[in-house]
Write an enzyme that holds these catalytic residues in place. Structure first.
Site, PDB file in Angstrom:
ATOM      1  N   GLU A 109     -42.025  66.914   2.716  1.00 22.93           N
ATOM      2  CA  GLU A 109     -42.860  67.967   3.419  1.00 22.93           C
ATOM      3  C   GLU A 109     -41.513  68.538   4.508  1.00 22.93           C
ATOM      4  O   GLU A 109     -41.835  69.592   4.925  1.00 22.93           O
ATOM      5  CB  GLU A 109     -43.813  67.401   4.279  1.00 22.93           C
ATOM      6  CG  GLU A 109     -44.826  68.289   4.886  1.00 22.93           C
ATOM      7  CD  GLU A 109     -44.182  68.667   6.283  1.00 22.93           C
ATOM      8  OE1 GLU A 109     -44.778  69.663   6.933  1.00 22.93           O
ATOM      9  OE2 GLU A 109     -43.481  68.050   6.816  1.00 22.93           O
ATOM     10  N   GLU A 110     -40.923  67.381   5.014  1.00 18.87           N
ATOM     11  CA  GLU A 110     -39.996  67.972   6.300  1.00 18.87           C
ATOM     12  C   GLU A 110     -38.763  68.997   5.683  1.00 18.87           C
ATOM     13  O   GLU A 110     -38.188  69.534   6.590  1.00 18.87           O
ATOM     14  CB  GLU A 110     -39.274  66.634   6.825  1.00 18.87           C
ATOM     15  CG  GLU A 110     -40.262  65.619   7.463  1.00 18.87           C
ATOM     16  CD  GLU A 110     -41.076  66.303   8.801  1.00 18.87           C
ATOM     17  OE1 GLU A 110     -40.831  67.599   9.138  1.00 18.87           O
ATOM     18  OE2 GLU A 110     -41.819  65.543   9.194  1.00 18.87           O
ATOM     19  N   ASP A 118     -52.003  66.370   8.619  1.00 17.29           N
ATOM     20  CA  ASP A 118     -50.732  66.272   9.477  1.00 17.29           C
ATOM     21  C   ASP A 118     -51.076  66.491  10.990  1.00 17.29           C
ATOM     22  O   ASP A 118     -52.031  66.939  11.419  1.00 17.29           O
ATOM     23  CB  ASP A 118     -49.884  67.587   8.754  1.00 17.29           C
ATOM     24  CG  ASP A 118     -48.276  67.298   8.974  1.00 17.29           C
ATOM     25  OD1 ASP A 118     -48.044  66.141   9.604  1.00 17.29           O
ATOM     26  OD2 ASP A 118     -47.547  67.788   8.354  1.00 17.29           O
TER      27      ASP A 118
HETATM   28 ZN   LIG Z   1     -45.654  66.561   9.281  1.00 13.74          ZN
END
Ligand SMILES: [Zn+2]
Length: 348
Positions: free
Chosen positions: A221-222, A242
């Site tokens: 994700e990052e 999130d």
């Molecule tokens: Zn996140």
């Protein structure tokens, strides 16, 4: 809804445990194996995708719902070994370099060795550099000082360190008496812990999923492509769990569950977001609806990758994101209540 104080306690414990397992994007095997052990012990079918996401089937039928959180975190990679024996870094994820200055770190060599170090500026000593506060923080002035007796490139190479080795940051995880959690990487380990407790409640037979429910735990994700693959093809609604953004004029704080109406990737699905707001109102949760001006999530990525789903984003409010983050146990509890309220019902 049958949520007990012990559920919140458990989420805090799980968050702490998860935060302490280094998992910069790209080096997530250890935390993945930890998650597999947990979900196997809870008795859920679990599938690992080729790129390392976990897809966990919680049960239920009809209108498939997928809840996505990510277990990768910010980190760095060794760009080069300087002639002084210090390491030049290239960052993984988005954050200013002053967010990692003075942080202890681990260097993970390709051969599997772990070495300790500290991230410092080149002019760190104030008794030598009067103007050290004014040094511009760049990848040339922020470096890793390895905690070994080394002062040359050759000596560092003898330790086994090479360009391309991962660097993880000390999370400095602390739980205060007043219920705050302070740590790096609460984004998104806190949400991973919330989803784990949701699954545990189903496993214990206290709640049943209202619809076919799947957890998608992603590992990229990052760096912006976690949600591009691994979303089950039949997914109707995709909700990212999130962190909620905190600061400036936003209404989210560290006690609330945040419902995001729009981020930098555009508006979230109006109907699904409204449904989440109604659940929050019905359950009298401490919640906020916000716009995150500088944020994107795994579900935006899923949409860009071509998934035809309704999408939403919820999560515990996290202050000082991508730095030394802070949330409160109440935010975890409000997030769990919202998810249970939306996706499950009491058994019996
Ligand atoms: Zn996140």
């Amino acid at each position: 809804m049958p949520i007990q104080p012990a559920d919140t306690e458990r989420m805090v414990e799980d968050t702490v445990e998860l935060c302490r397992i280094p998992s910069p994007t790209g080096l997530t095997k250890r935390v993945r194996e930890h998650l597999i052990r947990v979900y196997e012990s809870l008795g859920f079918p679990i599938r690992q995708t080729r790129k390392g996401a976990l897809v966990i089937t919680l049960g239920g039928s009809g209108r498939p719902l997928a809840l996505a959180a990510h277990f990768d975190t910010l980190g760095a990679m060794v760009r080069s070994i300087k002639p002084t024996g210090r390491l030049r870094l290239n960052i993984i994820g988005g954050f200013p370099l002053n967010h990692i200055e003075r942080e202890n770190c681990l260097i993970h060599t390709r051969a599997g060795k772990t070495l300790e170090g500290c991230i410092q500026i080149t002019e760190a000593s104030v008794h030598v550099f009067r103007e050290s506060g004014k040094t511009e923080r760049t990848d040339k002035t922020v470096e890793v000082v390895i905690d070994e007796k080394v002062s040359s490139r050759e000596e560092v190479k003898d330790l086994g360190i090479r360009p391309g080795d991962f660097v993880s940051f000390d999370p400095r995880t602390v739980v205060t008496k007043s219920g705050f959690l302070k740590s790096r990487h609460l984004d998104d380990k806190a949400s991973v812990a919330v989803l784990m407790q949701f699954a545990r409640m189903i496993s214990e037979g206290r709640i049943v999923p209202d619809r076919k429910t799947t957890l998608v735990l992603t590992s990229y994700e990052e760096v912006g492509h976690g949600g591009a693959a691994s979303i089950p093809a039949d997914t109707h609604d995709l909700i990212a769990v999130d962190m909620g953004a905190v600061g400036d004029d936003l209404e989210t704080n560290e006690h609330k569950v945040s419902i995001c109406a729009k981020d930098s990737g555009g508006p979230y699905d109006h109907d699904l977001t409204t449904e989440l707001v109604r659940v929050a109102e019905r359950l009298e949760l401490d919640y906020a609806v916000d716009i995150y001006p500088a944020y994107s999530s795994d579900v935006m990525v899923a949409l860009k990758a071509g998934h035809d789903v309704r999408h939403a984003l919820v999560g515990p409010g996290v202050f000082a994101s991508h730095g030394y983050e802070r949330t409160h146990r109440e935010a975890l509890e409000n997030t769990l209540r919202l998810i249970v309220g939306l996706a499950a019902r009491k058994k019996g």
